[in-house]
Structure formats: C-alpha cells, structure tokens
Design a protein around this motif. Structure first.
Motif, PDB file in Angstrom:
ATOM      1  N   SER A  66       0.831  -1.198   0.000  1.00  0.00           N
ATOM      2  CA  SER A  66       0.000   0.000   0.000  1.00  0.00           C
ATOM      3  C   SER A  66       0.870   1.255   0.000  1.00  0.00           C
ATOM      4  O   SER A  66       0.648   2.194  -0.771  1.00  0.00           O
ATOM      5  N   THR A  67       1.885   1.249   0.836  1.00  0.00           N
ATOM      6  CA  THR A  67       2.809   2.386   0.911  1.00  0.00           C
ATOM      7  C   THR A  67       3.574   2.547  -0.397  1.00  0.00           C
ATOM      8  O   THR A  67       3.722   3.656  -0.918  1.00  0.00           O
ATOM      9  N   ARG A  68       4.045   1.433  -0.952  1.00  0.00           N
ATOM     10  CA  ARG A  68       4.797   1.490  -2.215  1.00  0.00           C
ATOM     11  C   ARG A  68       3.934   2.032  -3.344  1.00  0.00           C
ATOM     12  O   ARG A  68       4.371   2.893  -4.119  1.00  0.00           O
ATOM     13  N   SER A  70       1.301   3.955  -3.151  1.00  0.00           N
ATOM     14  CA  SER A  70       0.895   5.352  -2.961  1.00  0.00           C
ATOM     15  C   SER A  70       2.066   6.327  -3.033  1.00  0.00           C
ATOM     16  O   SER A  70       1.905   7.450  -3.494  1.00  0.00           O
ATOM     17  N   SER A  71       3.257   5.884  -2.614  1.00  0.00           N
ATOM     18  CA  SER A  71       4.392   6.821  -2.570  1.00  0.00           C
ATOM     19  C   SER A  71       5.490   6.518  -3.590  1.00  0.00           C
ATOM     20  O   SER A  71       6.302   7.382  -3.897  1.00  0.00           O
ATOM     21  N   GLY A  72       5.518   5.280  -4.066  1.00  0.00           N
ATOM     22  CA  GLY A  72       6.584   4.880  -4.975  1.00  0.00           C
ATOM     23  C   GLY A  72       7.881   4.531  -4.265  1.00  0.00           C
ATOM     24  O   GLY A  72       8.865   4.170  -4.892  1.00  0.00           O
ATOM     25  N   LYS A  73       7.879   4.614  -2.935  1.00  0.00           N
ATOM     26  CA  LYS A  73       9.092   4.347  -2.164  1.00  0.00           C
ATOM     27  C   LYS A  73       9.223   2.861  -1.847  1.00  0.00           C
ATOM     28  O   LYS A  73       8.255   2.201  -1.494  1.00  0.00           O
ATOM     29  N   TYR A  80       7.848  -7.263  -1.103  1.00  0.00           N
ATOM     30  CA  TYR A  80       6.798  -6.673  -1.935  1.00  0.00           C
ATOM     31  C   TYR A  80       6.289  -7.731  -2.923  1.00  0.00           C
ATOM     32  O   TYR A  80       6.773  -7.817  -4.050  1.00  0.00           O
ATOM     33  N   LYS A  92      -3.856   0.155 -10.686  1.00  0.00           N
ATOM     34  CA  LYS A  92      -3.084   0.637  -9.531  1.00  0.00           C
ATOM     35  C   LYS A  92      -4.002   1.284  -8.506  1.00  0.00           C
ATOM     36  O   LYS A  92      -3.880   1.036  -7.305  1.00  0.00           O
ATOM     37  N   LEU A  96      -4.591  -0.143  -4.809  1.00  0.00           N
ATOM     38  CA  LEU A  96      -4.317   0.715  -3.656  1.00  0.00           C
ATOM     39  C   LEU A  96      -5.552   0.827  -2.761  1.00  0.00           C
ATOM     40  O   LEU A  96      -5.450   0.743  -1.540  1.00  0.00           O
ATOM     41  N   LYS A 100      -5.546  -0.451   1.039  1.00  0.00           N
ATOM     42  CA  LYS A 100      -5.836   0.530   2.093  1.00  0.00           C
ATOM     43  C   LYS A 100      -7.006   0.069   2.951  1.00  0.00           C
ATOM     44  O   LYS A 100      -6.969   0.194   4.174  1.00  0.00           O
TER      45      LYS A 100
END
Length: 121
Positions: A66-68, A70-73, A80, A92, A96, A100
């Motif tokens: 979820s974090t990846r 939304s942020s691409g980090k 993953y 996507k 997401l 979430k």
C-alpha cells in the motif's frame, strides 16, 4: 438486490475457489478482471491478467505494498509480493484502494489486541 458477476476463464487455469466470496471486484477498460478478499489474516488477490494466480499477503506485506503504490518508495529488505505486476493506472488505483481498506482493518485489530480492552458487541 444481488449483483451477478461473470468471471472470465483463462485457458488451462481455473478461477479461484473463493471467487464467489470476493469482497472487491474490478474490471478495467480491456475487460481484465481482478478480485480480492481476506481469509483470516491474509489478503487474497487474483486476476485474469495473471492467469488467476493467487497472491496471499499478510498484514505487513499489505501495508508495505500500500505504501509502495501510494508513494513509490521501496524500503530495502521489505517484501513486496506485487512488485512485478504490470498494472495500468486504473488497476493501480483499485489495488491501492483494496490494500488501504484491508490494512485499515488490520491496523484496528492490532490496536485493539494491543490495548486488550476491546469488547465486541
């Protein structure tokens, strides 16, 4: 009112047995379908685009994905499971949204288990 959804078969691959219990459904503009649900403490995600293979994510993996998304980090050492999926923008956003919603539930459960004073009902 019942919603009837017809999932497309993939050659030589069966639709997951849990498909009729899926709580999330998506079909993109090309007719590629995705479904998702939870089983215990796992998020199950499957789709026509991947031959109805099933990804089983635990809460930590779902939060990381979820974090990846939304942020691409990407955090080194983090798992993953969905990173190699080729998703268009609408897929996507759906993925997401699914992650979430499930991670919010997982975080609430963890909070109440930690506090130890939650009583249902």
């Amino acid at each position: 009112m019942d919603l009837n959804i017809s999932l497309q078969e993939s050659p030589c691959v069966s639709i997951p047995e849990w498909a009729n219990e899926a709580t999330h459904y998506f079909e993109n503009e090309y007719g590629e379908q995705w479904i998702a649900t939870t089983k215990g403490d796992k998020v199950l995600i499957s789709g026509l685009d991947i031959g109805w293979d099933i990804f089983r994510l635990d809460s930590e993996e779902a939060i990381a994905e979820s974090t990846r998304l939304s942020s691409g980090k990407i955090v080194e050492g983090q798992n993953y499971p969905l990173i190699n999926l080729v998703l268009n923008e609408s897929e996507k956003f759906w993925m997401l949204t699914v992650l979430k919603s499930f991670t919010s539930v997982f975080e609430l459960i963890k909070k109440y288990e930690y506090e130890g004073d939650y009583k249902a009902g």
